[in-house]
Design an enzyme around this catalytic site. Structure first.
Site: not given
Ligand code: ADE
Ligand code: ZN
Length: 330
Positions: A14, A195
């Site tokens: 990631h 997230e």
């Molecule tokens: N693009 C880069 N970092 C990201 C993140 N943490 N969440 C969503 N899109 C992203």
């Molecule tokens: Zn990410």
């Protein structure tokens, strides 16, 4: 870990390659490419890295990408990242890239993929690396379709597709069609979900996109049935502690749900997301998990073992790395 012993071997699953663009490089490339920046200097730029949420980060992240113009720029960006990998214990990387953020500025897909693969090939002796093409979920699904078509000549260099950018209000279901087509082309599907967005987005990523890994997924912990499903299926969750703290997804490192996720026997691993913006690369996130969350060596080995098991490496490579993890002592 940063203790003088060799770092724990791990796979980085990631990592947004554009999120490795360090402030000094922003200025160097701006000079080279004659791009005007709205910052007085590196320190002024760094001062903008005080984020309140995902969108406040994305605003700076996309703005800084304006300095990436040529194939060589992309090659230098990825080379600088790959050079760091041995020192962070990273043996294998599956790196995200955001082609729409570049093609929308007139940079050809050929230069984006060409530059990244130039770097991957140049560092192949030290670290193996693959590319995951991400669709921007806050842009129309038709743009994702066009992006996948533009990437078709380069599919031999792309291992999977992902879904990123502003999450809330942009659920995975809107991208079911393009993910179906990508899967049909042999690309492995992954998606950011849970997230900032609710557990229902994690469920949609599984049901509507058929993802093999969930990126972040920290909010899954709010839903017991979802946790039971993720545990049963051993669905990998690529968790990024420093990112979650810096974007306010959790109130502080000590309150991160990673220990709870491990206790629930979820298939979690630890990663860096956008290290140039969040204060640490892969091993620094392990250090945060150890020092900020009190994880012990056995738990760190579990995370690192999971990172290889969750990777798209073939089974013999996965097993070889997993054995190295078993032998690692802090
Ligand atoms: N693009 C880069 N970092 C990201 C993140 N943490 N969440 C969503 N899109 C992203
Ligand atoms: Zn990410």
């Amino acid at each position: 870990m940063t203790t003088g012993t060799p770092p724990l071997p791990k796979a980085e699953l990631h990592l947004h390659i554009e999120g490795t663009l360090e402030p000094e490089t922003v200025f160097e490339l701006a000079r080279r490419n004659d791009v005007a920046l709205p910052y007085s200097g590196v320190e002024d730029l760094r001062a903008r890295y005080d984020f309140s949420d995902l969108q406040s980060f994305l605003d700076v992240y996309y703005a800084n990408m304006a300095v990436l113009r040529t194939r060589d720029d992309f090659a230098e960006l990825a080379s600088a990242y790959l050079r760091r990998c041995p020192g962070q214990g990273v043996r294998h990387v599956e790196m995200f890239f955001d082609p729409q953020a570049h093609t929308s500025r007139g940079v050809p897909m050929a230069d984006v993929v060409g530059g990244l693969t130039d770097a991957i090939d140049a560092h192949a002796g030290d670290v193996s690396a693959g590319l995951i093409l991400c669709f921007l979920r806050d842009q129309p699904a038709a743009d994702a379709e066009a992006t996948l078509r533009a990437a078709e000549p380069y599919l031999d260099r792309i291992v999977g597709v992902g879904l990123d950018s502003a999450e809330v209000g942009h659920p995975p279901s809107g991208f079911a069609g393009v993910f179906e087509r990508a899967r049909g082309l042999g690309l492995k599907p992954v998606a950011h979900a849970g997230e900032e967005g609710p557990p229902s987005y994690v469920r949609e990523a599984l049901d509507d996109l058929g993802v093999l890994r969930v990126d972040h997924g920290i909010r899954a912990i709010e839903d017991d049935d979802l946790v039971a499903r993720l545990r049963r299926d051993r669905t990998p969750l690529t968790v990024c502690p420093l990112s979650n703290v810096r974007l306010g997804c959790v109130p502080g490192i000590g309150l991160h749900p990673l220990p709870e996720m491990l206790a629930a026997e979820l298939m979690v691993s630890v990663h860096s997301d956008d290290p140039a913006y969040f204060g640490g690369y892969a091993d620094d996130n392990y250090t945060a998990a150890r020092d900020g969350l009190g994880l012990d060596a056995e738990q760190l080995r579990t995370l690192a073992g999971n990172s290889f098991e969750a990777s798209f490496l073939d089974s013999s490579a996965r097993e070889g790395f997993t054995e190295e993890v078993r032998r690692w002592r802090p």
